[in-house]
Design a protein around this motif. Sequence first.
Motif, PDB file in Angstrom:
ATOM      1  N   GLU A   1     -21.825  -2.914  -0.405  1.00 23.29           N
ATOM      2  CA  GLU A   1     -21.831  -2.555   0.997  1.00 23.29           C
ATOM      3  C   GLU A   1     -21.777  -3.828   1.844  1.00 23.29           C
ATOM      4  OE1 GLU A   1     -25.582  -0.924   2.439  1.00 23.29           O
ATOM      5  OE2 GLU A   1     -26.505  -1.519   0.555  1.00 23.29           O
ATOM      6  N   GLY A   2     -21.457  -3.659   3.111  1.00 22.55           N
ATOM      7  CA  GLY A   2     -21.412  -4.777   4.028  1.00 22.55           C
ATOM      8  C   GLY A   2     -20.140  -5.601   3.926  1.00 22.55           C
ATOM      9  N   ILE A   3     -20.028  -6.589   4.826  1.00 26.61           N
ATOM     10  CA  ILE A   3     -18.859  -7.474   4.847  1.00 26.61           C
ATOM     11  C   ILE A   3     -18.905  -8.412   3.645  1.00 26.61           C
ATOM     12  CG2 ILE A   3     -17.717  -9.314   6.139  1.00 26.61           C
ATOM     13  CD1 ILE A   3     -18.771  -8.007   8.691  1.00 26.61           C
ATOM     14  N   PRO A   4     -17.805  -8.545   2.892  1.00 26.69           N
ATOM     15  CA  PRO A   4     -17.783  -9.413   1.706  1.00 26.69           C
ATOM     16  C   PRO A   4     -17.716 -10.886   2.099  1.00 26.69           C
ATOM     17  CG  PRO A   4     -15.630  -8.436   2.055  1.00 26.69           C
ATOM     18  CD  PRO A   4     -16.530  -7.819   3.067  1.00 26.69           C
ATOM     19  N   GLU A   5     -18.849 -11.473   2.438  1.00 23.76           N
ATOM     20  CA  GLU A   5     -18.879 -12.828   2.981  1.00 23.76           C
ATOM     21  C   GLU A   5     -18.517 -13.897   1.950  1.00 23.76           C
ATOM     22  OE1 GLU A   5     -22.727 -13.265   4.669  1.00 23.76           O
ATOM     23  OE2 GLU A   5     -22.320 -11.942   6.398  1.00 23.76           O
ATOM     24  N   GLU A   6     -18.637 -13.581   0.645  1.00 24.72           N
ATOM     25  CA  GLU A   6     -18.322 -14.567  -0.382  1.00 24.72           C
ATOM     26  C   GLU A   6     -16.865 -14.515  -0.824  1.00 24.72           C
ATOM     27  OE1 GLU A   6     -21.030 -14.709  -3.622  1.00 24.72           O
ATOM     28  OE2 GLU A   6     -22.806 -14.529  -2.366  1.00 24.72           O
ATOM     29  N   ALA A   7     -16.053 -13.706  -0.174  1.00 21.02           N
ATOM     30  CA  ALA A   7     -14.638 -13.635  -0.527  1.00 21.02           C
ATOM     31  C   ALA A   7     -13.949 -14.964  -0.228  1.00 21.02           C
ATOM     32  CB  ALA A   7     -13.963 -12.511   0.244  1.00 21.02           C
ATOM     33  N   LEU A   8     -13.051 -15.382  -1.124  1.00 22.52           N
ATOM     34  CA  LEU A   8     -12.287 -16.613  -0.933  1.00 22.52           C
ATOM     35  C   LEU A   8     -11.208 -16.415   0.117  1.00 22.52           C
ATOM     36  CD1 LEU A   8     -11.876 -17.497  -4.704  1.00 22.52           C
ATOM     37  CD2 LEU A   8     -13.562 -18.434  -3.105  1.00 22.52           C
ATOM     38  N   VAL A   9     -10.600 -15.264   0.125  1.00 19.83           N
ATOM     39  CA  VAL A   9      -9.568 -14.909   1.098  1.00 19.83           C
ATOM     40  C   VAL A   9      -9.489 -13.391   1.127  1.00 19.83           C
ATOM     41  CG1 VAL A   9      -7.698 -15.008  -0.608  1.00 19.83           C
ATOM     42  CG2 VAL A   9      -7.171 -15.337   1.822  1.00 19.83           C
ATOM     43  N   SER A  10      -9.100 -12.813   2.255  1.00 16.58           N
ATOM     44  CA  SER A  10      -9.079 -11.354   2.415  1.00 16.58           C
ATOM     45  C   SER A  10      -7.832 -10.911   3.160  1.00 16.58           C
ATOM     46  CB  SER A  10     -10.325 -10.878   3.175  1.00 16.58           C
ATOM     47  OG  SER A  10     -11.519 -11.230   2.506  1.00 16.58           O
ATOM     48  N   ALA A  11      -7.478  -9.648   2.940  1.00 13.07           N
ATOM     49  CA  ALA A  11      -6.417  -9.000   3.709  1.00 13.07           C
ATOM     50  C   ALA A  11      -6.916  -7.592   4.011  1.00 13.07           C
ATOM     51  CB  ALA A  11      -5.105  -8.966   2.926  1.00 13.07           C
ATOM     52  N   TRP A  12      -7.278  -7.341   5.249  1.00  8.50           N
ATOM     53  CA  TRP A  12      -7.899  -6.073   5.615  1.00  8.50           C
ATOM     54  C   TRP A  12      -6.945  -5.203   6.434  1.00  8.50           C
ATOM     55  CZ3 TRP A  12     -13.100  -8.535   7.671  1.00  8.50           C
ATOM     56  CH2 TRP A  12     -13.812  -9.045   6.579  1.00  8.50           C
ATOM     57  N   VAL A  13      -7.191  -3.891   6.365  1.00 11.25           N
ATOM     58  CA  VAL A  13      -6.497  -2.870   7.163  1.00 11.25           C
ATOM     59  C   VAL A  13      -4.977  -2.958   6.980  1.00 11.25           C
ATOM     60  CG1 VAL A  13      -6.509  -1.637   9.348  1.00 11.25           C
ATOM     61  CG2 VAL A  13      -8.296  -3.321   8.896  1.00 11.25           C
ATOM     62  N   ILE A  14      -4.548  -2.924   5.720  1.00 13.24           N
ATOM     63  CA  ILE A  14      -3.111  -2.780   5.445  1.00 13.24           C
ATOM     64  C   ILE A  14      -2.802  -1.288   5.465  1.00 13.24           C
ATOM     65  CG2 ILE A  14      -1.220  -3.287   3.873  1.00 13.24           C
ATOM     66  CD1 ILE A  14      -2.847  -5.546   2.702  1.00 13.24           C
ATOM     67  N   LYS A  15      -2.052  -0.870   6.437  1.00 11.82           N
ATOM     68  CA  LYS A  15      -1.816   0.557   6.651  1.00 11.82           C
ATOM     69  C   LYS A  15      -0.860   1.126   5.595  1.00 11.82           C
ATOM     70  CE  LYS A  15      -2.748   0.481  11.604  1.00 11.82           C
ATOM     71  NZ  LYS A  15      -4.002   1.248  11.423  1.00 11.82           N
ATOM     72  N   PRO A  16      -0.897   2.464   5.395  1.00 10.14           N
ATOM     73  CA  PRO A  16      -0.017   3.094   4.410  1.00 10.14           C
ATOM     74  C   PRO A  16       1.446   2.703   4.618  1.00 10.14           C
ATOM     75  CG  PRO A  16      -1.636   4.670   5.194  1.00 10.14           C
ATOM     76  CD  PRO A  16      -1.801   3.441   6.038  1.00 10.14           C
TER      77      PRO A  16
ATOM     78  N   VAL B   1       0.848  -1.193   0.000  1.00 10.35           N
ATOM     79  CA  VAL B   1       0.000   0.000   0.000  1.00 10.35           C
ATOM     80  C   VAL B   1       0.885   1.244   0.000  1.00 10.35           C
ATOM     81  CG1 VAL B   1      -1.702   1.308   1.355  1.00 10.35           C
ATOM     82  CG2 VAL B   1      -1.936  -1.168   1.092  1.00 10.35           C
ATOM     83  N   GLY B   2       0.466   2.274  -0.744  1.00  8.70           N
ATOM     84  CA  GLY B   2       1.230   3.512  -0.838  1.00  8.70           C
ATOM     85  C   GLY B   2       1.242   4.311   0.454  1.00  8.70           C
ATOM     86  N   ASN B   3       1.872   5.471   0.398  1.00 11.80           N
ATOM     87  CA  ASN B   3       2.092   6.275   1.606  1.00 11.80           C
ATOM     88  C   ASN B   3       1.057   7.377   1.814  1.00 11.80           C
ATOM     89  OD1 ASN B   3       4.511   4.947   2.510  1.00 11.80           O
ATOM     90  ND2 ASN B   3       5.581   5.934   0.811  1.00 11.80           N
ATOM     91  N   ALA B   4      -0.005   7.387   1.003  1.00  9.40           N
ATOM     92  CA  ALA B   4      -1.062   8.387   1.211  1.00  9.40           C
ATOM     93  C   ALA B   4      -1.913   8.009   2.436  1.00  9.40           C
ATOM     94  CB  ALA B   4      -1.917   8.515  -0.048  1.00  9.40           C
ATOM     95  N   ASP B   5      -3.025   8.707   2.647  1.00 12.80           N
ATOM     96  CA  ASP B   5      -3.715   8.646   3.937  1.00 12.80           C
ATOM     97  C   ASP B   5      -4.610   7.425   4.150  1.00 12.80           C
ATOM     98  OD1 ASP B   5      -2.559  10.982   4.770  1.00 12.80           O
ATOM     99  OD2 ASP B   5      -4.170  12.248   3.987  1.00 12.80           O
ATOM    100  N   ALA B   6      -4.986   6.714   3.106  1.00 15.09           N
ATOM    101  CA  ALA B   6      -5.950   5.629   3.271  1.00 15.09           C
ATOM    102  C   ALA B   6      -5.276   4.273   3.479  1.00 15.09           C
ATOM    103  CB  ALA B   6      -6.867   5.556   2.059  1.00 15.09           C
TER     104      ALA B   6
END
Length: 401
Positions: free
Chosen positions: A342-357, A321-326
């Motif tokens: 919208e909502g939690i992606p329940e059909e995702a095969l695998v996820s990686a959430w909240v990777i910080k800048p 992830v880049g160095n900007a704010d998100a």
Amino acid sequence: MNENFINTWIPNAELGRTPSLREPIARRREREGKTFDTTHALAEAIIKSWKKGSPVDCLVISHEFEPLGGIDYNFFPECLGEFEDDEEAYLCFLKASMEGKRPGLGDLILTCEQPSQEVVDTFRTPIAAHQDYTVVFIDTTAFEDGGTLTIDIQVGRDNGIGIFHLLDGDKKLPTEKVPEGIDPEKWNSQESDEYEKALDALTKIRGIFPGEVGRITYQFNQGQRFKLCATGDQWNEIGDINAFHAKIQVESLEDRPTGLSKDTSQAPLSEVSVALNDEKCEQEVMLNFRAPGKGYQDYTIVNIDTTAYKDGGTLNIKLQVGNADASGSFDLFDSDTELPAEGIPEEALVSAWVIKPGKSEKMSYRFEQGTVFKLGATGDWSSKKGNINAFSAKISVEATD
């Protein structure tokens, strides 16, 4: 040297590039009763082509004052290749300049070995439309059988709104002079069919606001040279300056994955495709994502084609992830899955959430037979709605033994 071009050698100090010599040169000119007009078109062309750190520049300039070639004396003739003598190298430089190859002027030259390059520069909102362009010269002549030129553009966070035109390399830049037969009001407003015909751009994108992204796509049938012309929207404050980042790449027609349309001009801005196989088992993409606000999804989509791996394998995706704010969140889906808004992606095969800048993470997924996946990239819910950040994804497959 003739009616076609000017060849000149310019000492570093003459136009004020050596601070310690500015005052002595000014006194000398005053003593000799001579002045030097740095606003003259020839002087402006010379200044535009300066080589940083060069004691003397050798420049070739057209009779219309457009730079055609430039050499830093420190690197002459080595920068031109191997020659038996300086005279041969010098003649090669002059011929290359006249042939439009722009030697030494920093063109982006794309080849099969290096099909992608990036540039970071600035643009300015002009006093009047067409008066101030930043030009990126793009050479695709190595792709003799043609290809698709894609330019992903991100505008910086200052005030200027960007307009980008792609012109043929031989096309003269639009200027503040209104073409004959064109209504000046329509020319300056950059609207109407008359304006489009006079500009004769291959394609363009207007109104990229600060922090936003856009894409230019153009398919060509044989290798050629282009000019990417960047300027500020004329409705901004005059003199507003902003930065832009452009990732410029060519996909040759023969390398295009089977089953994908050759006409990508209508592809969504937020969707790209890659295909992996034994010959090309790893690819990298660099895109942007946007924070959708808490509870929502706004996916940038990367379609990943692994159908070449009939016996299955492991899909690996290294995310940065880049160095900007998100912060970024990433979900992998089957190609048939409708991505949620919208909502939690329940059909995702695998996820990686909240990777910080500035941080990275790896996703892996084992599949039994080759298929097509969708990688969805979006801003994390904790990030401020509308914030944009970049990400890169190195995508590879380890085939099942």
